[in-house]
Design a protein around this motif. Structure first.
Motif, PDB file in Angstrom:
ATOM      1  N   UNK A  64      32.053  72.858  23.051  1.00 48.38           N
ATOM      2  CA  UNK A  64      31.959  71.690  22.184  1.00 48.38           C
ATOM      3  C   UNK A  64      33.141  71.767  21.221  1.00 48.38           C
ATOM      4  N   UNK A  65      33.969  70.759  21.215  1.00 50.81           N
ATOM      5  CA  UNK A  65      35.123  70.809  20.316  1.00 50.81           C
ATOM      6  C   UNK A  65      36.188  69.814  20.722  1.00 50.81           C
ATOM      7  N   UNK A  66      37.396  70.041  20.221  1.00 53.67           N
ATOM      8  CA  UNK A  66      38.499  69.113  20.439  1.00 53.67           C
ATOM      9  C   UNK A  66      38.828  69.004  21.920  1.00 53.67           C
ATOM     10  N   UNK A  67      39.140  67.767  22.330  1.00 54.35           N
ATOM     11  CA  UNK A  67      39.347  67.496  23.748  1.00 54.35           C
ATOM     12  C   UNK A  67      40.473  66.483  23.922  1.00 54.35           C
ATOM     13  N   UNK A  68      41.351  66.752  24.881  1.00 55.69           N
ATOM     14  CA  UNK A  68      42.355  65.789  25.328  1.00 55.69           C
ATOM     15  C   UNK A  68      41.963  65.371  26.743  1.00 55.69           C
ATOM     16  N   UNK A  85      32.938  59.178  24.601  1.00 53.84           N
ATOM     17  CA  UNK A  85      33.482  60.515  24.343  1.00 53.84           C
ATOM     18  C   UNK A  85      33.279  60.914  22.884  1.00 53.84           C
ATOM     19  N   UNK A  86      33.407  59.947  21.982  1.00 48.68           N
ATOM     20  CA  UNK A  86      33.229  60.244  20.559  1.00 48.68           C
ATOM     21  C   UNK A  86      31.770  60.528  20.213  1.00 48.68           C
ATOM     22  N   UNK A 134      40.043  56.356  20.208  1.00 45.70           N
ATOM     23  CA  UNK A 134      40.868  57.484  20.615  1.00 45.70           C
ATOM     24  C   UNK A 134      42.214  56.949  21.095  1.00 45.70           C
ATOM     25  N   UNK A 135      43.349  57.425  20.554  1.00 46.17           N
ATOM     26  CA  UNK A 135      44.649  56.902  20.983  1.00 46.17           C
ATOM     27  C   UNK A 135      44.920  57.182  22.457  1.00 46.17           C
ATOM     28  N   UNK A 136      45.607  56.241  23.111  1.00 44.56           N
ATOM     29  CA  UNK A 136      45.929  56.362  24.537  1.00 44.56           C
ATOM     30  C   UNK A 136      47.438  56.445  24.696  1.00 44.56           C
ATOM     31  N   UNK A 137      47.919  57.490  25.332  1.00 47.17           N
ATOM     32  CA  UNK A 137      49.349  57.736  25.517  1.00 47.17           C
ATOM     33  C   UNK A 137      49.716  57.412  26.953  1.00 47.17           C
ATOM     34  N   UNK A 138      50.619  56.444  27.136  1.00 43.67           N
ATOM     35  CA  UNK A 138      51.036  56.076  28.483  1.00 43.67           C
ATOM     36  C   UNK A 138      52.554  56.075  28.633  1.00 43.67           C
ATOM     37  N   UNK A 139      53.240  56.801  27.760  1.00 42.74           N
ATOM     38  CA  UNK A 139      54.672  57.030  27.913  1.00 42.74           C
ATOM     39  C   UNK A 139      54.992  58.365  27.262  1.00 42.74           C
TER      40      UNK A 139
END
Length: 405
Positions: free
Chosen positions: A93-97, A116-117, A329-334
Motif C-alpha cells: 500500500x503506497x505510492x504508485x505509478x 486508483x485514488x 492523477x496526471x497523465x504523461x504521454x510525451x
C-alpha cells in the motif's frame, strides 16, 4: 520509492525496486459468496463461464452492467476490486505509478484515476506504456511503433521523435490479435490433435477444456524455446489420452492473427514513408512466429523486446517530475529522451513549477485554462520556474509557490 503498475488486462504486473512482486490477470469469478480475481479466477473460468468476467478493464467505465453481478454496479467496480486484490496479493500500500495502454480513452483514464485514488495505492502519475517503452529502448529513428498484446486486442502505438522529444502520434487497435484469441487458437489446435489421434474431444468437458487453457503458458515457453513439438496428456476417470502437436502446425494456425498485425503495421509504415522500426512488449514477443513474421516483412532489422523490468525503471524516471496537488492523477504521454539515468537526474533536478503568473495573479497549473492538462507534466519536466510561455496570445510565466494552493 514508488511501485510501478504495468496495467494490461492480460496481467496486471506490480514492480518494486525493479522486481516483479505480483502479477494478476484481468479475470473475476463471481461464484459463491466471495468473488475471486486473478489467477484463481482465470484457472476456473471455463468451469463457470456464466459467472466469469474478463472484460472489465477492456470496457472500463461507469455504465451499468446489463445484469446485476453481486455488488458490482459497473465495470469500474470490478476494476476497483481487482486493484484491492492486487494490493492484498502484493502486500503493498503506497505510492504508485501506473503504465497505461494507449488504447484507454480520456473517459477511461478519468475513471482509472478515480478508482486508483480510492484504492490502497496512492497514485502519483499515469504514463503511456508505449512512451515508457520508447524511453527504455531509445532509438535515433524519427518514428517507431510499439506493439503490445492485451487480453482482447493488440495495439500498435506510433511514436514520433521530434528533436529528442517522444510524442504519441496514434494508436491502432487490432481486434484479431489478442492474447485471448491466441490462447483460443492454441487450444483449438491441440483439441483437434486429440480428436484426430485419440478420437477424444477435450471440449466435451469443461474440466478437460480448462486444463488445456491452464497449460497455454507452458506451451508458449516450449514453442519459443524452439521445441519441434509439444505433448499433452489428459487423464479421465476411464483412460489417459495423449496427443502430440507439431510446432509448425501451431505457427500455421496463428498465421492469420500475425497477418492482421502485419497488415496494420504495413499500412502505417506506408503512410510514413515505409520505415517504421518496431518495439515489442514481452507479451507480444511471446506470440509464436510474430518476430520472424515482422523480420521477414522488413519491419525489424533487429527486434527490440522491452521487458517488464525495463518498463518499470523507465516509468519511474518519467514520473519523477509529475505535478502534485491535482484532483486527478496526471497523465504523461510525451517524454524527452535522456542519454542516461544519471544525466536525467542531473539535468531535471530543479524544483518544478506549481503555478503560472499572469497580470500579477498566480494560477495553479492544475486549475487554469491556457495550458491543456495533458501538456502540464511535460512542460513542468522541461521548464524550470521563471520560464515564459506564449499561450492564446498571453505571456505566462512559470513560477513555484512554496506555501500556496
Amino acid at each position: 520509492m514508488s511501485a510501478i503498475l504495468e496495467l494490461n488486462d492480460q496481467a496486471l504486473n506490480l514492480y518494486r525496486d525493479g522486481q516483479l512482486v505480483a502479477s494478476s490477470p484481468g479475470y473475476a469469478l463471481v461464484h459463491g459468496k466471495v468473488p475471486v480475481f486473478g489467477d484463481e479466477a482465470a484457472a476456473r473460468s471455463r468451469l463457470h463461464p456464466v459467472n466469469s468476467y474478463n472484460e472489465f478493464w477492456y470496457r472500463l467505465g461507469m455504465d451499468p452492467l446489463p445484469r446485476q453481478v453481486a455488488n458490482f454496479r459497473h465495470h469500474a467496480d470490478m476494476a476497483y476490486a481487482h486493484l484491492m486484490h492486487l494490493s492484498e496479493l502484493s502486500g503493498y500500500q503506497g505510492e504508485l505509478v501506473i503504465a497505461v495502454p494507449g488504447s484507454f480513452s480520456r473517459e477511461q483514464l478519468a475513471v482509472l484515476s478515480g478508482i486508483a485514488q480510492q484504492s490502497p495505492f496512492a497514485p502519483q502519475a499515469m504514463v503511456d506504456t508505449a512512451i515508457v517503452a520508447a524511453t527504455a529502448a531509445p532509438s535515433d529513428s524519427e518514428q517507431l511503433a510499439f506493439i503490445d498484446l492485451q487480453l482482447h486486442q493488440a495495439t500498435i502505438t506510433v511514436i514520433r521523435n521530434a528533436n529528442g522529444r517522444l510524442q504519441r502520434d496514434q494508436v491502432v487497435r487490432v481486434q484479431g490479435g489478442s492474447w485471448h484469441g491466441m490462447a483460443n487458437s492454441l487450444v483449438q489446435t491441440v483439441n483437434d490433435a486429440f480428436i484426430e489421434q485419440c478420437r477424444f474431444n477435450p471440449q466435451h468437458s469443461a474440466e478437460w477444456e480448462q486444463q488445456l487453457y491452464n497449460e497455454v503458458p507452458d506451451w508458449l515457453r516450449a514453442i519459443n524455446s524452439a521445441a519441434p513439438e509439444i505433448s499433452i496428456e489428459i487423464e479421465t476417470d476411464k483412460a489417459r489420452h495423449k496427443a502430440t502437436v507439431q510446432t509448425a502446425d501451431i505457427l500455421g494456425d496463428l498465421q492469420m492473427m500475425q497477418s492482421r498485425i502485419e497488415q496494420q503495421l504495413a499500412g502505417l509504415a506506408s503512410s510514413m514513408g515505409g520505415s517504421l522500426p518496431v518495439l515489442l512488449s514481452s507479451r507480444a514477443a511471446l506470440m509464436p512466429g510474430l518476430k520472424s513474421t515482422l523480420q521477414a516483412g522488413g519491419y525489424l532489422a533487429a527486434t527490440a523486446v522491452v521487458s517488464g523490468e525495463q518498463l518499470a525503471e523507465a516509468a519511474l524516471r518519467l514520473a519523477a517530475n509529475a505535478p502534485g496537488g491535482q484532483s486527478a492523477v496526471p497523465f504523461i504521454q510525451s517524454a524527452r529522451l535522456q542519454q542516461s539515468a544519471s544525466e536525467n537526474t542531473a539535468t531535471h533536478r530543479h524544483e518544478p513549477a506549481t503555478h503560472v503568473l499572469l497580470d500579477g495573479l498566480a494560477w495553479p497549473l492544475s486549475h487554469q485554462t491556457w495550458i491543456a492538462a495533458a501538456e502540464v507534466p511535460a512542460i513542468i519536466a522541461d521548464n524550470p520556474p521563471g520560464t515564459v510561455l506564449e499561450r492564446a496570445g498571453k505571456r505566462l510565466q512559470l513560477i513555484r509557490v512554496r506555501n500556496g494552493g
